[in-house]
Write a protein that holds these residues in place. Structure first.
Motif, PDB file in Angstrom:
ATOM      1  N   GLU A  90     -39.252 -68.012 -15.748  1.00  0.00           N
ATOM      2  CA  GLU A  90     -38.261 -67.409 -14.848  1.00  0.00           C
ATOM      3  C   GLU A  90     -38.550 -67.728 -13.384  1.00  0.00           C
ATOM      4  O   GLU A  90     -37.698 -67.552 -12.519  1.00  0.00           O
ATOM      5  CB  GLU A  90     -38.249 -65.886 -15.036  1.00  0.00           C
ATOM      6  N   LYS A  91     -39.780 -68.144 -13.101  1.00  0.00           N
ATOM      7  CA  LYS A  91     -40.210 -68.511 -11.747  1.00  0.00           C
ATOM      8  C   LYS A  91     -40.042 -67.354 -10.758  1.00  0.00           C
ATOM      9  O   LYS A  91     -39.676 -67.558  -9.594  1.00  0.00           O
ATOM     10  CB  LYS A  91     -39.456 -69.746 -11.260  1.00  0.00           C
ATOM     11  N   SER A  92     -40.313 -66.142 -11.242  1.00  0.00           N
ATOM     12  CA  SER A  92     -40.274 -64.953 -10.385  1.00  0.00           C
ATOM     13  C   SER A  92     -41.702 -64.492 -10.138  1.00  0.00           C
ATOM     14  O   SER A  92     -42.380 -64.050 -11.072  1.00  0.00           O
ATOM     15  CB  SER A  92     -39.470 -63.834 -11.063  1.00  0.00           C
ATOM     16  N   PHE A  93     -42.157 -64.604  -8.889  1.00  0.00           N
ATOM     17  CA  PHE A  93     -43.556 -64.260  -8.596  1.00  0.00           C
ATOM     18  C   PHE A  93     -43.850 -62.803  -8.934  1.00  0.00           C
ATOM     19  O   PHE A  93     -44.894 -62.493  -9.510  1.00  0.00           O
ATOM     20  CB  PHE A  93     -43.890 -64.524  -7.127  1.00  0.00           C
ATOM     21  N   ASP A  94     -42.959 -61.885  -8.561  1.00  0.00           N
ATOM     22  CA  ASP A  94     -43.184 -60.465  -8.840  1.00  0.00           C
ATOM     23  C   ASP A  94     -43.329 -60.215 -10.339  1.00  0.00           C
ATOM     24  O   ASP A  94     -44.188 -59.428 -10.767  1.00  0.00           O
ATOM     25  CB  ASP A  94     -42.029 -59.620  -8.290  1.00  0.00           C
ATOM     26  N   HIS A  95     -42.481 -60.892 -11.127  1.00  0.00           N
ATOM     27  CA  HIS A  95     -42.555 -60.728 -12.582  1.00  0.00           C
ATOM     28  C   HIS A  95     -43.850 -61.316 -13.124  1.00  0.00           C
ATOM     29  O   HIS A  95     -44.498 -60.731 -13.992  1.00  0.00           O
ATOM     30  CB  HIS A  95     -41.343 -61.402 -13.244  1.00  0.00           C
ATOM     31  N   ILE A  96     -44.249 -62.477 -12.608  1.00  0.00           N
ATOM     32  CA  ILE A  96     -45.506 -63.110 -13.041  1.00  0.00           C
ATOM     33  C   ILE A  96     -46.690 -62.209 -12.726  1.00  0.00           C
ATOM     34  O   ILE A  96     -47.563 -61.976 -13.574  1.00  0.00           O
ATOM     35  CB  ILE A  96     -45.691 -64.485 -12.359  1.00  0.00           C
TER      36      ILE A  96
ATOM     37  N   GLY B 104     -50.951 -58.692 -14.594  1.00  0.00           N
ATOM     38  CA  GLY B 104     -51.645 -57.406 -14.557  1.00  0.00           C
ATOM     39  C   GLY B 104     -51.718 -56.769 -15.930  1.00  0.00           C
ATOM     40  O   GLY B 104     -52.775 -56.256 -16.343  1.00  0.00           O
ATOM     41  N   ASP B 105     -50.596 -56.819 -16.679  1.00  0.00           N
ATOM     42  CA  ASP B 105     -50.582 -56.281 -18.043  1.00  0.00           C
ATOM     43  C   ASP B 105     -51.559 -57.043 -18.935  1.00  0.00           C
ATOM     44  O   ASP B 105     -52.236 -56.461 -19.785  1.00  0.00           O
ATOM     45  CB  ASP B 105     -49.173 -56.366 -18.635  1.00  0.00           C
ATOM     46  N   LEU B 106     -51.611 -58.375 -18.740  1.00  0.00           N
ATOM     47  CA  LEU B 106     -52.516 -59.203 -19.537  1.00  0.00           C
ATOM     48  C   LEU B 106     -53.975 -58.829 -19.274  1.00  0.00           C
ATOM     49  O   LEU B 106     -54.769 -58.673 -20.210  1.00  0.00           O
ATOM     50  CB  LEU B 106     -52.287 -60.681 -19.207  1.00  0.00           C
ATOM     51  N   ILE B 107     -54.324 -58.673 -17.996  1.00  0.00           N
ATOM     52  CA  ILE B 107     -55.697 -58.317 -17.636  1.00  0.00           C
ATOM     53  C   ILE B 107     -56.059 -56.954 -18.213  1.00  0.00           C
ATOM     54  O   ILE B 107     -57.161 -56.756 -18.744  1.00  0.00           O
ATOM     55  CB  ILE B 107     -55.890 -58.341 -16.106  1.00  0.00           C
TER      56      ILE B 107
END
Length: 280
Positions: A203-209, A214-217
């Motif tokens: 999606e190339k959305s920095f906020d979403h990335i 954060g969820d991954l960590i």
């Protein structure tokens, strides 16, 4: 190593360290030590605590002894700074933690002489498991010491580093039954979060990335917790390993006069594997 028997026991060696602290803070003491405040010493305490973790994790006995000594010194210095300001005394600090330990361990048969008149010995409880001990500990904090919080998560200090704070929050939630039934479930969640990071990238959305990373960590931290691994300790160990191997690559690249850019990536990978094979 101190050869004399003069400072051989705990009381005499502790008094020696305390006398050194007092001298350092005296009128004719050390300019650096005299200038310090409780707040200015906080980075030193944090740094020394991590150095203790590092030494103990490496099973380095000599370094563990030294780093524990540094940590004792720093905490003792801060306590004495408060005493000099007439905020509270070192004796009050020691007695406060002693009272708390006695109060929170009614299942342990301490000598009666350790109890004060204000905190008499309580009836001994019979506990046989670590889970039961932890439950009793938290119950005493809430009901006896009045440390109840609206949320169990509020018991974790906000000042903790992010990874440690997340780890503690996850542990607190798990203590309330909010837990994966199996470690494989946590692994599946981790892989799910990784796929969501890839989706955010598309999606190339920095906020979403950033949100999904954060969820991954957080999922990695929880997975580590379920494996019985402290993520802070594991990350420190991995980072030290990385530094050792990269330093090996760096040293050999310089000796061979090779450029540090993408054109030398294949050679750097070769040296990395070589460092790994040598136990770096």
């Amino acid at each position: 190593m101190i050869e004399s028997e003069k400072f051989a026991d705990e009381q005499s060696s502790f008094k020696r360290l305390l006398d050194i602290v007092k001298t350092l803070r005296s009128e004719n003491g050390c300019p650096w030590d005299k200038k310090q405040t409780a707040k200015s010493m906080l980075p030193c305490i944090v740094e020394e605590a991590f150095e203790v973790v590092d030494a103990v994790s490496e099973s380095d006995l000599e370094n563990s002894k030294e780093e524990l000594g540094d940590l004792f010194f720093n905490t003792l210095l801060v306590g004495y700074i408060f005493q000099q300001k007439n905020d509270f005394t070192l004796s009050e600090t020691f007695n406060a933690v002693s009272e708390k330990l006695l109060r929170r361990h009614p299942h342990v048969d301490f000598d009666a002489s350790l109890y004060s008149e204000s905190a008499p010995k309580e009836k001994k409880s019979e506990l046989r498991s670590i889970d039961a001990v932890n439950a009793q500990w938290n119950e005493i904090k809430d009901s006896v010491e009045g440390r109840h919080r609206d949320s169990v998560l509020d018991q974790v200090p906000n000042g903790f580093p992010p990874m440690l704070k997340a780890y503690k929050h996850l542990k607190k939630a798990a203590s309330q039954g909010f837990e994966w039934p199996d470690v494989e479930d946590a692994k599946s969640k981790l892989l799910e979060e990784l796929s969501e990071v890839d989706e955010a990238r598309r999606e190339k959305s920095f906020d979403h990335i950033e949100d999904e990373v954060g969820d991954l960590i957080l999922s990695v931290i929880n997975y580590a917790r379920l494996l019985g691994v402290n993520p802070d300790v594991a990350l420190e160990r991995a980072d030290k390993k990385f530094c050792g191997r990269y330093s090996y690559v760096e040293k050999n690249m310089k000796e061979k006069n090779l450029p540090f850019d993408s054109s030398s990536l294949e050679k750097m990978e070769e040296l990395w594997k070589e460092a790994k094979s040598k136990g770096k």
